[in-house]
Design an enzyme around this catalytic site. Structure first.
Site, PDB file in Angstrom:
ATOM      1  N   SER A 140       0.877  -1.181   0.000  1.00  0.00           N
ATOM      2  CA  SER A 140       0.000   0.000   0.000  1.00  0.00           C
ATOM      3  C   SER A 140       0.907   1.221   0.000  1.00  0.00           C
ATOM      4  CB  SER A 140      -0.838  -0.006   1.274  1.00  0.00           C
ATOM      5  OG  SER A 140      -1.406   1.265   1.533  1.00  0.00           O
ATOM      6  N   TYR A 153      -2.787  -1.418  10.190  1.00  0.00           N
ATOM      7  CA  TYR A 153      -2.736  -1.657   8.746  1.00  0.00           C
ATOM      8  C   TYR A 153      -1.386  -1.223   8.166  1.00  0.00           C
ATOM      9  CZ  TYR A 153      -4.350  -1.240   3.846  1.00  0.00           C
ATOM     10  OH  TYR A 153      -4.503  -1.348   2.478  1.00  0.00           O
TER      11      TYR A 153
HETATM   12  P1  NAD Z   1     -11.707  -5.361  -0.758  1.00  0.00           P
HETATM   13  O1  NAD Z   1     -12.146  -5.280   0.657  1.00  0.00           O
HETATM   14  O2  NAD Z   1     -12.668  -4.999  -1.820  1.00  0.00           O
HETATM   15  O3  NAD Z   1     -11.141  -6.812  -1.105  1.00  0.00           O
HETATM   16  C1  NAD Z   1     -10.401  -7.553  -0.196  1.00  0.00           C
HETATM   17  C2  NAD Z   1     -10.701  -9.015  -0.418  1.00  0.00           C
HETATM   18  O4  NAD Z   1      -9.957  -9.772   0.535  1.00  0.00           O
HETATM   19  C3  NAD Z   1     -12.197  -9.335  -0.174  1.00  0.00           C
HETATM   20  O5  NAD Z   1     -12.697 -10.145  -1.197  1.00  0.00           O
HETATM   21  C4  NAD Z   1     -12.169 -10.036   1.156  1.00  0.00           C
HETATM   22  O6  NAD Z   1     -13.220 -10.971   1.338  1.00  0.00           O
HETATM   23  C5  NAD Z   1     -10.823 -10.729   1.100  1.00  0.00           C
HETATM   24  N1  NAD Z   1     -10.361 -11.133   2.418  1.00  0.00           N
HETATM   25  C6  NAD Z   1     -10.428 -10.456   3.584  1.00  0.00           C
HETATM   26  N2  NAD Z   1      -9.940 -11.202   4.596  1.00  0.00           N
HETATM   27  C7  NAD Z   1      -9.558 -12.383   4.042  1.00  0.00           C
HETATM   28  C8  NAD Z   1      -8.984 -13.568   4.558  1.00  0.00           C
HETATM   29  N3  NAD Z   1      -8.703 -13.700   5.875  1.00  0.00           N
HETATM   30  N4  NAD Z   1      -8.682 -14.572   3.703  1.00  0.00           N
HETATM   31  C9  NAD Z   1      -8.967 -14.458   2.390  1.00  0.00           C
HETATM   32  N5  NAD Z   1      -9.536 -13.368   1.836  1.00  0.00           N
HETATM   33  C10 NAD Z   1      -9.824 -12.342   2.669  1.00  0.00           C
HETATM   34  O7  NAD Z   1     -10.408  -4.434  -0.830  1.00  0.00           O
HETATM   35  P2  NAD Z   1      -9.382  -4.101  -2.007  1.00  0.00           P
HETATM   36  O8  NAD Z   1      -9.273  -2.636  -2.061  1.00  0.00           O
HETATM   37  O9  NAD Z   1      -9.675  -4.854  -3.247  1.00  0.00           O
HETATM   38  O10 NAD Z   1      -8.036  -4.633  -1.330  1.00  0.00           O
HETATM   39  C11 NAD Z   1      -7.155  -5.555  -1.943  1.00  0.00           C
HETATM   40  C12 NAD Z   1      -5.771  -5.345  -1.390  1.00  0.00           C
HETATM   41  O11 NAD Z   1      -5.297  -4.053  -1.756  1.00  0.00           O
HETATM   42  C13 NAD Z   1      -5.685  -5.393   0.142  1.00  0.00           C
HETATM   43  O12 NAD Z   1      -4.508  -6.039   0.535  1.00  0.00           O
HETATM   44  C14 NAD Z   1      -5.624  -3.932   0.531  1.00  0.00           C
HETATM   45  O13 NAD Z   1      -4.992  -3.750   1.778  1.00  0.00           O
HETATM   46  C15 NAD Z   1      -4.819  -3.373  -0.618  1.00  0.00           C
HETATM   47  N6  NAD Z   1      -4.961  -1.938  -0.819  1.00  0.00           N
HETATM   48  C16 NAD Z   1      -6.164  -1.367  -1.096  1.00  0.00           C
HETATM   49  C17 NAD Z   1      -6.235  -0.009  -1.286  1.00  0.00           C
HETATM   50  C18 NAD Z   1      -7.527   0.692  -1.603  1.00  0.00           C
HETATM   51  O14 NAD Z   1      -7.570   1.925  -1.568  1.00  0.00           O
HETATM   52  N7  NAD Z   1      -8.600  -0.012  -1.949  1.00  0.00           N
HETATM   53  C19 NAD Z   1      -5.078   0.782  -1.182  1.00  0.00           C
HETATM   54  C20 NAD Z   1      -3.867   0.170  -0.900  1.00  0.00           C
HETATM   55  C21 NAD Z   1      -3.807  -1.200  -0.732  1.00  0.00           C
END
Ligand code: NAD
Length: 261
Positions: A140, A153
């Site tokens: 991130s 986080y």
């Molecule tokens: P999201 O919440 O839409 O998707 C996350 C997915 O991970 C979901 O499908 C959820 O069910 C799954 N998940 C959660 N806990 C889990 C577990 N214990 N085992 C298996 N699956 C699990 O969020 P996103 O934005 O698509 O996030 C994806 C990745 O990107 C994450 O690692 C997040 O930290 C990172 N990220 C997101 C952003 C943002 O702004 N959206 C920014 C930086 C990093």
């Protein structure tokens, strides 16, 4: 010809958000994809849409060691090998550090950090056995800078960069490249105000989000999950054949400097 023809890639957290877009793009580029998540209905539906022989959903709570072993078994049974992993699953909790309960801190570490560690440890030997491949970890922008109220986080995302660098060094000789994506703010359920605050008015929230990122981000908008998927594709494909151990920022310029406009 697709950029991932012949490849078999496990993607965690693939039921929605960035993981879903990675699954769609990788499949479109010729990969067979194993979708791991805890949202079984959404994951199954996506696998069905992508098609039998292209995608397989498996229940995989990344924080559980035994579930990793089972998922790898399913992937090998269905597709015969594994030569790629995208550690994408993650959770976000907002809290001041001084008010964060230990259980909450540990929960975020268990999913984001231990989950990525277990993924690398379980899948790397399979990738080696397949003749080499790639691992992409999802960090991130909070892996590279601080942000108030996301202490647990941010700590896990910093840790993921450490894991990425060490894994890249240890696995290079086994033909495995390991890199990390560092997304800025991306429009997924994780950042959706309607999910974060169900009492908020959706239209007002969307307008507030648009206004916020117009000011904060040089490119003037929140990112799209497809834009993170494109970077994960680059790091999984041969286009990045001489790159390992690095973080790659995809943030619309947010980390470039302090915005005064
Ligand atoms: P999201 O919440 O839409 O998707 C996350 C997915 O991970 C979901 O499908 C959820 O069910 C799954 N998940 C959660 N806990 C889990 C577990 N214990 N085992 C298996 N699956 C699990 O969020 P996103 O934005 O698509 O996030 C994806 C990745 O990107 C994450 O690692 C997040 O930290 C990172 N990220 C997101 C952003 C943002 O702004 N959206 C920014 C930086 C990093």
């Amino acid at each position: 010809m697709g950029k991932l023809d012949g490849r078999v890639v496990i993607i965690t957290g693939a039921a929605r958000g960035q993981g879903e877009q990675e699954a769609r793009l990788f499949a479109a580029e010729g990969a067979r994809v194993v979708l791991g998540d805890v949202l079984d209905d959404q994951g199954e539906a996506l696998a069905k849409e992508l098609g039998e022989g292209v995608a397989k959903y498996v229940h995989l709570d990344v924080s559980q060691e035994d579930e990793w072993a089972r998922a790898v078994g399913v992937a090998k049974d269905v597709f015969g090998k594994i030569d790629g992993l995208v550690n994408n699953a993650g959770i976000l909790r907002f809290n001041e550090l001084v008010n964060t309960p230990l259980e909450e801190f540990q929960q975020v570490i268990q999913v984001n950090q231990v989950g990525a560690f277990l993924g690398i440890r379980t899948v790397a030997p399979e990738i080696e056995a397949a003749g080499g491949g790639t691992i992409v970890n999802t960090a991130s922008y909070t892996a590279l800078t601080g942000m108030a109220y996301v202490g647990a986080y941010a700590a896990t995302k910093h840790a993921i960069l450490g894991l990425t660098r060490v894994a890249a060094m240890e696995l290079a000789g086994k033909g495995i490249r390991v890199n990390a994506v560092c997304p800025g703010a991306v429009d997924t359920p994780m950042t959706n105000p309607a999910v974060l605050d169900p009492t908020a008015d959706p239209e007002e929230s969307a307008a507030a989000v648009a206004e916020l990122y117009k000011k904060l981000v040089p490119l003037g908008r929140i990112g799209r999950p497809q834009e993170v998927a494109a970077l994960a594709l680059f790091l999984t494909s041969e286009d990045s054949s001489y790159i390992t151990g690095q973080p790659f920022v995809v943030d619309g310029g947010w980390l470039a400097g302090v915005s005064i406009v």
